[in-house]
Design a protein around this motif. Structure first.
Motif, PDB file in Angstrom:
ATOM      1  N   PRO A   1      -2.348  14.529  10.567  1.00 10.90           N
ATOM      2  CA  PRO A   1      -3.791  14.590  10.834  1.00 10.90           C
ATOM      3  C   PRO A   1      -4.556  14.829   9.540  1.00 10.90           C
ATOM      4  CG  PRO A   1      -2.551  16.005  12.327  1.00 10.90           C
ATOM      5  CD  PRO A   1      -1.601  15.589  11.255  1.00 10.90           C
ATOM      6  N   LEU A   2      -5.660  14.134   9.394  1.00 10.92           N
ATOM      7  CA  LEU A   2      -6.478  14.273   8.196  1.00 10.92           C
ATOM      8  C   LEU A   2      -7.797  14.968   8.511  1.00 10.92           C
ATOM      9  CD1 LEU A   2      -6.615  13.619   5.181  1.00 10.92           C
ATOM     10  CD2 LEU A   2      -7.666  11.427   5.771  1.00 10.92           C
TER      11      LEU A   2
ATOM     12  N   ILE B   1     -17.636  12.074  25.085  1.00  5.16           N
ATOM     13  CA  ILE B   1     -16.519  11.312  24.533  1.00  5.16           C
ATOM     14  C   ILE B   1     -15.780  12.139  23.481  1.00  5.16           C
ATOM     15  CG2 ILE B   1     -17.726   9.142  24.944  1.00  5.16           C
ATOM     16  CD1 ILE B   1     -18.084   8.856  21.933  1.00  5.16           C
ATOM     17  N   ALA B   2     -14.511  11.848  23.316  1.00  6.97           N
ATOM     18  CA  ALA B   2     -13.676  12.603  22.382  1.00  6.97           C
ATOM     19  C   ALA B   2     -14.106  12.350  20.942  1.00  6.97           C
ATOM     20  CB  ALA B   2     -12.212  12.201  22.565  1.00  6.97           C
ATOM     21  N   ASP B   3     -13.742  13.261  20.059  1.00  5.69           N
ATOM     22  CA  ASP B   3     -14.023  13.100  18.637  1.00  5.69           C
ATOM     23  C   ASP B   3     -13.209  11.941  18.056  1.00  5.69           C
ATOM     24  OD1 ASP B   3     -15.658  15.305  18.761  1.00  5.69           O
ATOM     25  OD2 ASP B   3     -14.167  16.686  17.947  1.00  5.69           O
ATOM     26  N   THR B   4     -13.683  11.414  16.940  1.00  3.29           N
ATOM     27  CA  THR B   4     -12.901  10.442  16.199  1.00  3.29           C
ATOM     28  C   THR B   4     -11.950  11.193  15.274  1.00  3.29           C
ATOM     29  OG1 THR B   4     -12.975   8.618  14.611  1.00  3.29           O
ATOM     30  CG2 THR B   4     -14.713  10.237  14.446  1.00  3.29           C
ATOM     31  N   ARG B   5     -10.698  10.744  15.213  1.00 10.73           N
ATOM     32  CA  ARG B   5      -9.687  11.402  14.394  1.00 10.73           C
ATOM     33  C   ARG B   5      -9.152  10.423  13.357  1.00 10.73           C
ATOM     34  NH1 ARG B   5      -5.060  12.655  16.812  1.00 10.73           N
ATOM     35  NH2 ARG B   5      -5.393  11.378  18.663  1.00 10.73           N
ATOM     36  N   LEU B   6      -9.050  10.887  12.128  1.00 10.67           N
ATOM     37  CA  LEU B   6      -8.433  10.105  11.065  1.00 10.67           C
ATOM     38  C   LEU B   6      -7.051  10.659  10.770  1.00 10.67           C
ATOM     39  CD1 LEU B   6     -11.287   9.518   8.437  1.00 10.67           C
ATOM     40  CD2 LEU B   6     -10.320   7.870  10.057  1.00 10.67           C
ATOM     41  N   GLN B   7      -6.111   9.730  10.532  1.00  9.18           N
ATOM     42  CA  GLN B   7      -4.734  10.089  10.213  1.00  9.18           C
ATOM     43  C   GLN B   7      -4.358   9.503   8.855  1.00  9.18           C
ATOM     44  OE1 GLN B   7      -4.319  12.346  13.069  1.00  9.18           O
ATOM     45  NE2 GLN B   7      -2.223  11.589  12.990  1.00  9.18           N
ATOM     46  N   LEU B   8      -3.391  10.111   8.219  1.00 11.47           N
ATOM     47  CA  LEU B   8      -2.820   9.614   6.975  1.00 11.47           C
ATOM     48  C   LEU B   8      -1.449   9.043   7.304  1.00 11.47           C
ATOM     49  CD1 LEU B   8      -3.837   9.662   4.047  1.00 11.47           C
ATOM     50  CD2 LEU B   8      -2.620  11.811   3.724  1.00 11.47           C
ATOM     51  N   TYR B   9      -1.191   7.796   6.876  1.00 13.63           N
ATOM     52  CA  TYR B   9       0.058   7.105   7.209  1.00 13.63           C
ATOM     53  C   TYR B   9       0.834   6.740   5.945  1.00 13.63           C
ATOM     54  CZ  TYR B   9      -2.283   6.408  11.739  1.00 13.63           C
ATOM     55  OH  TYR B   9      -2.936   6.607  12.927  1.00 13.63           O
TER      56      TYR B   9
ATOM     57  N   ALA C   1       0.863  -1.172   0.000  1.00 19.42           N
ATOM     58  CA  ALA C   1       0.000   0.000   0.000  1.00 19.42           C
ATOM     59  C   ALA C   1       0.902   1.225   0.000  1.00 19.42           C
ATOM     60  CB  ALA C   1      -0.920   0.019   1.210  1.00 19.42           C
ATOM     61  N   ASP C   2       0.492   2.265  -0.708  1.00 19.84           N
ATOM     62  CA  ASP C   2       1.292   3.489  -0.749  1.00 19.84           C
ATOM     63  C   ASP C   2       1.035   4.351   0.475  1.00 19.84           C
ATOM     64  OD1 ASP C   2       2.571   3.551  -3.619  1.00 19.84           O
ATOM     65  OD2 ASP C   2       0.510   2.863  -3.890  1.00 19.84           O
ATOM     66  N   LEU C   3      -0.202   4.383   0.905  1.00 16.80           N
ATOM     67  CA  LEU C   3      -0.546   5.113   2.117  1.00 16.80           C
ATOM     68  C   LEU C   3      -1.740   4.444   2.772  1.00 16.80           C
ATOM     69  CD1 LEU C   3      -3.322   6.890   1.486  1.00 16.80           C
ATOM     70  CD2 LEU C   3      -1.726   8.346   0.288  1.00 16.80           C
ATOM     71  N   ALA C   4      -2.002   4.824   3.995  1.00 15.82           N
ATOM     72  CA  ALA C   4      -3.139   4.263   4.730  1.00 15.82           C
ATOM     73  C   ALA C   4      -3.905   5.395   5.402  1.00 15.82           C
ATOM     74  CB  ALA C   4      -2.665   3.256   5.774  1.00 15.82           C
ATOM     75  N   ILE C   5      -5.210   5.214   5.484  1.00 15.73           N
ATOM     76  CA  ILE C   5      -6.082   6.131   6.214  1.00 15.73           C
ATOM     77  C   ILE C   5      -6.716   5.325   7.343  1.00 15.73           C
ATOM     78  CG2 ILE C   5      -8.102   7.631   6.099  1.00 15.73           C
ATOM     79  CD1 ILE C   5      -7.555   7.842   3.053  1.00 15.73           C
ATOM     80  N   ASP C   6      -6.551   5.779   8.564  1.00 16.78           N
ATOM     81  CA  ASP C   6      -7.095   5.022   9.703  1.00 16.78           C
ATOM     82  C   ASP C   6      -7.240   5.957  10.886  1.00 16.78           C
ATOM     83  OD1 ASP C   6      -7.955   2.871  11.295  1.00 16.78           O
ATOM     84  OD2 ASP C   6      -6.521   1.502  10.364  1.00 16.78           O
ATOM     85  N   VAL C   7      -7.847   5.428  11.945  1.00 19.20           N
ATOM     86  CA  VAL C   7      -7.959   6.199  13.175  1.00 19.20           C
ATOM     87  C   VAL C   7      -6.568   6.405  13.754  1.00 19.20           C
ATOM     88  CG1 VAL C   7     -10.287   5.373  13.669  1.00 19.20           C
ATOM     89  CG2 VAL C   7      -8.305   4.086  14.539  1.00 19.20           C
ATOM     90  N   ALA C   8      -6.453   7.316  14.697  1.00 22.88           N
ATOM     91  CA  ALA C   8      -5.166   7.582  15.328  1.00 22.88           C
ATOM     92  C   ALA C   8      -4.653   6.320  16.013  1.00 22.88           C
ATOM     93  CB  ALA C   8      -5.304   8.718  16.331  1.00 22.88           C
TER      94      ALA C   8
END
Length: 304
Positions: A167-168, A267-275, A149-156
């Motif tokens: 951070p996305l 509850i805290a927000d959901t955060r998406l990150q780019l890896y 995979a070239d990059l990944a998008i997922d939760v922190a």
């Protein structure tokens, strides 16, 4: 070691990495597009060079020796950086490129993210191929290093160098409940209800439950499924609640008889990150992909 020998050894390292990764000689040969006999011959030369068997048969798999296990992590990164060094000198022209880009996206959020990304990228790079794949969290670093995979998008995730991240987006969680239930959703009714969890993993705690435990509360899980689409269908035909990111909820309430509620707990927000992997950071194609995905998704996903 003379120069010719050095060059040969560098080529042979690709064979060593392929056997390690694939676990079988035939599969390693297929991955490198060479014959099984060529793989066997290369392995023989590697064994002679390192004076070690490197791999031993264990049923149908080739198990690495202690020396091989010790060498391989640095060797894989070395080869990845060499490939990136070559790519750095080459311009990336999206309009002409025939490259295949692979994005790691969890199944639970693929329906929300991949179509948005694809529609934009295919306009800019019409001859490129774009694929979405699932990556187990434990395999993220290796998958990015090996360019599966070239990059990944997922939760922190608690992951550091050599995997890089940025951070996305972030957005609040909300709750879905079947539309026929008009009663106010309170802390007591939320905790007294049964809940639907969504995860592409076979086991393990989902993010919402980690966040709830930080508040000192536990919810009652009734069922666990792999997609929000399935979860919404179950939610609409039962008394179970579904806690999920707001953007996904906004789509589902147009498809199912569901009503959206705020989570009655802080509850805290959901955060998406780019890896991505640092070994490939200099690749112009990867940099183009990172920038475009960030530009597409950051404004497309709600922020508080």
């Amino acid at each position: 070691m003379n120069e010719i020998h050095f060059r040969l050894d560098l080529n042979l390292l690709r064979v060593l990495v392929a056997i390690y990764r694939e676990g079988q000689l035939n599969r390693a040969a297929a991955a490198l597009h060479i014959t099984p006999s060529a793989i066997s011959h290369a392995l023989k030369r590697l064994r002679e060079h390192f004076n070690d068997p490197l791999f031993e048969r264990d049923n149908r798999r080739m198990r690495p020796t202690v020396l091989c296990e010790k060498m391989l992590p640095e060797m894989q990164e070395l080869l990845a950086r060499m490939t990136s060094l070559v790519e750095r000198s080459q311009d990336f022209q999206p309009i002409r490129s025939l490259r295949t880009f692979r994005l790691g996206i969890p199944e639970a959020i693929e329906a929300e993210l991949f179509p948005v990304v694809y529609r934009k990228l295919v306009k800019l790079a019409p001859n490129c191929r774009f694929e979405s794949i699932a990556i187990p969290h434990a395999q993220l670093a290796d998958t990015l290093l090996q360019r599966h995979a070239d990059l990944a998008i997922d939760v922190a995730l608690p992951i550091g160098s050599p995997v890089q991240q940025r951070p996305l987006s972030q957005e609040p969680f909300v709750v879905l409940r079947r539309d026929s239930n008009k009663e106010q959703l309170t802390v007591n009714s939320y905790l007294a209800s049964r809940h639907i969890a969504v995860s592409s993993r076979a086991r393990g705690t989902v993010l919402e439950d980690y966040l709830l435990r930080e508040l000192g509360v536990e919810r009652q899980l009734a069922v666990r499924v792999q997609s929000y689409q399935t979860a919404a269908s179950l939610c609409a035909s039962s008394n179970a609640l579904l806690t999920l990111p707001e953007r996904i909820a906004d789509r589902l309430v147009t498809q199912f008889p569901l009503r959206k509620w705020p989570v009655p707990l802080p509850i805290a927000d959901t955060r998406l990150q780019l890896y991505w992997h640092d070994a490939h950071s200099a690749d112009p194609g990867l940099q183009w992909l990172l920038n475009k995905v960030t530009a597409v998704l950051s404004p497309a996903i709600k922020k508080p």
